[in-house]
Design a protein around this motif. Structure first.
Motif, PDB file in Angstrom:
ATOM      1  N   ASP A 172       0.819  -1.221   0.000  1.00 32.18           N
ATOM      2  CA  ASP A 172       0.000   0.000   0.000  1.00 32.18           C
ATOM      3  C   ASP A 172       0.851   1.269   0.000  1.00 32.18           C
ATOM      4  OD1 ASP A 172       0.764  -0.554   2.659  1.00 32.18           O
ATOM      5  OD2 ASP A 172      -0.999   0.433   3.480  1.00 32.18           O
ATOM      6  N   LYS A 173       2.087   1.181   0.476  1.00 30.66           N
ATOM      7  CA  LYS A 173       3.004   2.337   0.431  1.00 30.66           C
ATOM      8  C   LYS A 173       3.840   2.316  -0.856  1.00 30.66           C
ATOM      9  CE  LYS A 173       2.524   3.646   4.943  1.00 30.66           C
ATOM     10  NZ  LYS A 173       1.147   3.296   5.115  1.00 30.66           N
ATOM     11  N   GLU A 174       4.309   1.141  -1.257  1.00 25.85           N
ATOM     12  CA  GLU A 174       5.163   1.013  -2.446  1.00 25.85           C
ATOM     13  C   GLU A 174       4.456   1.401  -3.732  1.00 25.85           C
ATOM     14  OE1 GLU A 174       8.378  -2.370  -2.581  1.00 25.85           O
ATOM     15  OE2 GLU A 174       6.461  -3.181  -1.890  1.00 25.85           O
ATOM     16  N   ILE A 175       3.161   1.169  -3.805  1.00 21.43           N
ATOM     17  CA  ILE A 175       2.424   1.346  -5.059  1.00 21.43           C
ATOM     18  C   ILE A 175       2.119   2.814  -5.368  1.00 21.43           C
ATOM     19  CG2 ILE A 175       0.031   1.160  -4.235  1.00 21.43           C
ATOM     20  CD1 ILE A 175      -0.314  -0.938  -6.553  1.00 21.43           C
ATOM     21  N   ILE A 176       2.145   3.676  -4.363  1.00 24.98           N
ATOM     22  CA  ILE A 176       1.800   5.084  -4.551  1.00 24.98           C
ATOM     23  C   ILE A 176       2.742   5.725  -5.564  1.00 24.98           C
ATOM     24  CG2 ILE A 176       1.643   7.358  -3.418  1.00 24.98           C
ATOM     25  CD1 ILE A 176      -0.532   5.368  -2.535  1.00 24.98           C
ATOM     26  N   GLY A 177       2.166   6.501  -6.485  1.00 24.09           N
ATOM     27  CA  GLY A 177       2.961   7.229  -7.473  1.00 24.09           C
ATOM     28  C   GLY A 177       2.528   6.910  -8.886  1.00 24.09           C
ATOM     29  N   GLY A 221       1.716   4.397 -21.790  1.00 19.64           N
ATOM     30  CA  GLY A 221       0.649   4.500 -20.817  1.00 19.64           C
ATOM     31  C   GLY A 221       1.185   4.709 -19.420  1.00 19.64           C
ATOM     32  N   ARG A 222       0.261   5.011 -18.538  1.00 16.65           N
ATOM     33  CA  ARG A 222       0.590   5.247 -17.143  1.00 16.65           C
ATOM     34  C   ARG A 222      -0.523   4.675 -16.271  1.00 16.65           C
ATOM     35  NH1 ARG A 222       4.347   6.937 -19.584  1.00 16.65           N
ATOM     36  NH2 ARG A 222       5.625   8.765 -19.263  1.00 16.65           N
ATOM     37  N   VAL A 223      -0.118   4.316 -15.073  1.00 19.31           N
ATOM     38  CA  VAL A 223      -1.070   4.035 -14.013  1.00 19.31           C
ATOM     39  C   VAL A 223      -0.626   4.897 -12.837  1.00 19.31           C
ATOM     40  CG1 VAL A 223       0.143   1.945 -13.233  1.00 19.31           C
ATOM     41  CG2 VAL A 223      -2.246   2.297 -12.610  1.00 19.31           C
ATOM     42  N   ILE A 224      -1.568   5.603 -12.242  1.00 22.01           N
ATOM     43  CA  ILE A 224      -1.266   6.542 -11.166  1.00 22.01           C
ATOM     44  C   ILE A 224      -2.073   6.152  -9.934  1.00 22.01           C
ATOM     45  CG2 ILE A 224      -1.345   8.959 -10.432  1.00 22.01           C
ATOM     46  CD1 ILE A 224      -1.300   9.654 -13.508  1.00 22.01           C
ATOM     47  N   GLY A 227      -3.517  -7.961   0.510  1.00 25.75           N
ATOM     48  CA  GLY A 227      -2.343  -8.821   0.363  1.00 25.75           C
ATOM     49  C   GLY A 227      -1.444  -8.322  -0.746  1.00 25.75           C
ATOM     50  N   ASN A 228      -1.228  -9.149  -1.786  1.00 26.82           N
ATOM     51  CA  ASN A 228      -0.374  -8.761  -2.918  1.00 26.82           C
ATOM     52  C   ASN A 228      -1.203  -8.310  -4.122  1.00 26.82           C
ATOM     53  OD1 ASN A 228      -1.404 -11.239  -3.706  1.00 26.82           O
ATOM     54  ND2 ASN A 228       0.542 -11.987  -4.533  1.00 26.82           N
ATOM     55  N   GLN A 229      -2.424  -7.840  -3.879  1.00 28.74           N
ATOM     56  CA  GLN A 229      -3.302  -7.412  -4.969  1.00 28.74           C
ATOM     57  C   GLN A 229      -3.822  -6.003  -4.718  1.00 28.74           C
ATOM     58  OE1 GLN A 229      -6.326 -10.488  -5.078  1.00 28.74           O
ATOM     59  NE2 GLN A 229      -5.119 -11.625  -6.574  1.00 28.74           N
ATOM     60  N   TRP A 230      -4.056  -5.292  -5.854  1.00 25.04           N
ATOM     61  CA  TRP A 230      -4.844  -4.073  -5.742  1.00 25.04           C
ATOM     62  C   TRP A 230      -6.178  -4.387  -6.390  1.00 25.04           C
ATOM     63  CZ3 TRP A 230      -1.742  -2.874 -10.316  1.00 25.04           C
ATOM     64  CH2 TRP A 230      -2.463  -2.360 -11.383  1.00 25.04           C
ATOM     65  N   VAL A 231      -7.226  -3.871  -5.774  1.00 23.30           N
ATOM     66  CA  VAL A 231      -8.587  -4.108  -6.235  1.00 23.30           C
ATOM     67  C   VAL A 231      -9.214  -2.746  -6.504  1.00 23.30           C
ATOM     68  CG1 VAL A 231     -10.809  -5.170  -5.720  1.00 23.30           C
ATOM     69  CG2 VAL A 231      -8.705  -6.141  -4.741  1.00 23.30           C
ATOM     70  N   THR A 232      -9.637  -2.528  -7.744  1.00 20.17           N
ATOM     71  CA  THR A 232     -10.234  -1.258  -8.133  1.00 20.17           C
ATOM     72  C   THR A 232     -11.743  -1.417  -8.272  1.00 20.17           C
ATOM     73  OG1 THR A 232      -8.257  -0.684  -9.399  1.00 20.17           O
ATOM     74  CG2 THR A 232     -10.258   0.580  -9.869  1.00 20.17           C
ATOM     75  N   THR A 233     -12.490  -0.538  -7.637  1.00 16.32           N
ATOM     76  CA  THR A 233     -13.923  -0.412  -7.894  1.00 16.32           C
ATOM     77  C   THR A 233     -14.043   0.628  -9.003  1.00 16.32           C
ATOM     78  OG1 THR A 233     -14.443  -0.922  -5.601  1.00 16.32           O
ATOM     79  CG2 THR A 233     -16.176   0.131  -6.910  1.00 16.32           C
ATOM     80  N   VAL A 234     -14.359   0.164 -10.201  1.00 10.52           N
ATOM     81  CA  VAL A 234     -14.306   1.006 -11.403  1.00 10.52           C
ATOM     82  C   VAL A 234     -15.479   1.983 -11.422  1.00 10.52           C
ATOM     83  CG1 VAL A 234     -14.299   0.993 -13.925  1.00 10.52           C
ATOM     84  CG2 VAL A 234     -13.101  -0.816 -12.662  1.00 10.52           C
ATOM     85  N   GLN A 235     -15.145   3.269 -11.623  1.00 10.15           N
ATOM     86  CA  GLN A 235     -16.172   4.311 -11.700  1.00 10.15           C
ATOM     87  C   GLN A 235     -16.371   4.837 -13.109  1.00 10.15           C
ATOM     88  OE1 GLN A 235     -15.844   7.286  -8.666  1.00 10.15           O
ATOM     89  NE2 GLN A 235     -15.642   5.772  -7.057  1.00 10.15           N
ATOM     90  N   THR A 236     -15.331   4.772 -13.934  1.00  7.37           N
ATOM     91  CA  THR A 236     -15.437   5.150 -15.343  1.00  7.37           C
ATOM     92  C   THR A 236     -14.439   4.300 -16.122  1.00  7.37           C
ATOM     93  OG1 THR A 236     -15.361   6.984 -16.941  1.00  7.37           O
ATOM     94  CG2 THR A 236     -13.817   7.080 -15.108  1.00  7.37           C
ATOM     95  N   ALA A 237     -14.805   3.913 -17.358  1.00 12.58           N
ATOM     96  CA  ALA A 237     -13.942   3.005 -18.114  1.00 12.58           C
ATOM     97  C   ALA A 237     -14.192   3.108 -19.605  1.00 12.58           C
ATOM     98  CB  ALA A 237     -14.169   1.555 -17.662  1.00 12.58           C
ATOM     99  N   TRP A 238     -13.172   2.705 -20.373  1.00 15.02           N
ATOM    100  CA  TRP A 238     -13.294   2.641 -21.837  1.00 15.02           C
ATOM    101  C   TRP A 238     -14.311   1.588 -22.244  1.00 15.02           C
ATOM    102  CZ3 TRP A 238     -11.270  -1.461 -19.783  1.00 15.02           C
ATOM    103  CH2 TRP A 238     -10.992  -2.588 -20.532  1.00 15.02           C
ATOM    104  N   ALA A 239     -14.509   0.578 -21.414  1.00 12.93           N
ATOM    105  CA  ALA A 239     -15.488  -0.487 -21.668  1.00 12.93           C
ATOM    106  C   ALA A 239     -16.617  -0.331 -20.634  1.00 12.93           C
ATOM    107  CB  ALA A 239     -14.839  -1.855 -21.542  1.00 12.93           C
ATOM    108  N   PRO A 240     -17.797   0.135 -21.050  1.00 12.96           N
ATOM    109  CA  PRO A 240     -18.872   0.409 -20.100  1.00 12.96           C
ATOM    110  C   PRO A 240     -19.232  -0.767 -19.197  1.00 12.96           C
ATOM    111  CG  PRO A 240     -19.452   1.219 -22.279  1.00 12.96           C
ATOM    112  CD  PRO A 240     -18.180   0.437 -22.432  1.00 12.96           C
TER     113      PRO A 240
END
Length: 141
Positions: free
Chosen positions: A4-9, A36-39, A82-95
């Motif tokens: 959770d700290k390493e992934i920031i940025g 591309g980027r992930v932030i 754990g070793n995963q990030w889980v995103t609750t998607v609010q907007t996306a290229w695929a509806p």
């Protein structure tokens, strides 16, 4: 340091491959030089925008439709499990992704991140087959 700290940025896309389940076949889905980027923000937001190599401006509806084959983009709230990030998607290229949870397994080693998705049917490629994405990032400077 915890994930959770390493992934920031901000992370820069290096490669994006798709593995087809049960076939040992890989698709170089985004070409040799994708961009591309992930932030990840400290307050729990993630913005994910990845594009394939060689994209050119569209001149027709067919061109625009074809560009969707080399794009993955979404924004949402994320959490670490754990070793995963889980995103609750609010907007996306695929509806069809809006309102879903997207789970990614991530391993960070220094300034490199290796990301693997679960097996699923992806709207961009191999639509009738189960696949998973294998994505490599480096920390953007």
């Amino acid at each position: 340091m915890s994930l959770d700290k390493e992934i920031i940025g901000t992370w820069k896309l290096v490669s994006y491959q798709v593995e087809l389940q049960g076939s040992e076949e890989y698709i170089d889905a985004m070409g040799d030089f994708p961009r591309g980027r992930v932030i990840f923000t400290t307050d729990g937001w993630v913005a994910f925008n990845l594009e394939g190599a060689g994209r050119k401006p569209a001149h027709s509806d067919e061109d625009r439709a074809n560009l969707m084959q080399t794009l993955v983009a979404y924004i949402g709230r994320y959490r670490i499990e754990g070793n995963q990030w889980v995103t609750t998607v609010q907007t996306a290229w695929a509806p069809e992704w809006v309102g879903t949870e997207q789970r990614r397994t991530v391993t960070i080693n220094g300034d490199s991140a290796h990301v693997v998705t679960p097996w699923r049917k992806m709207p961009n490629w191999a639509r009738d087959k189960m696949s998973r994405s294998i994505i490599k990032f480096v920390r953007a400077s």
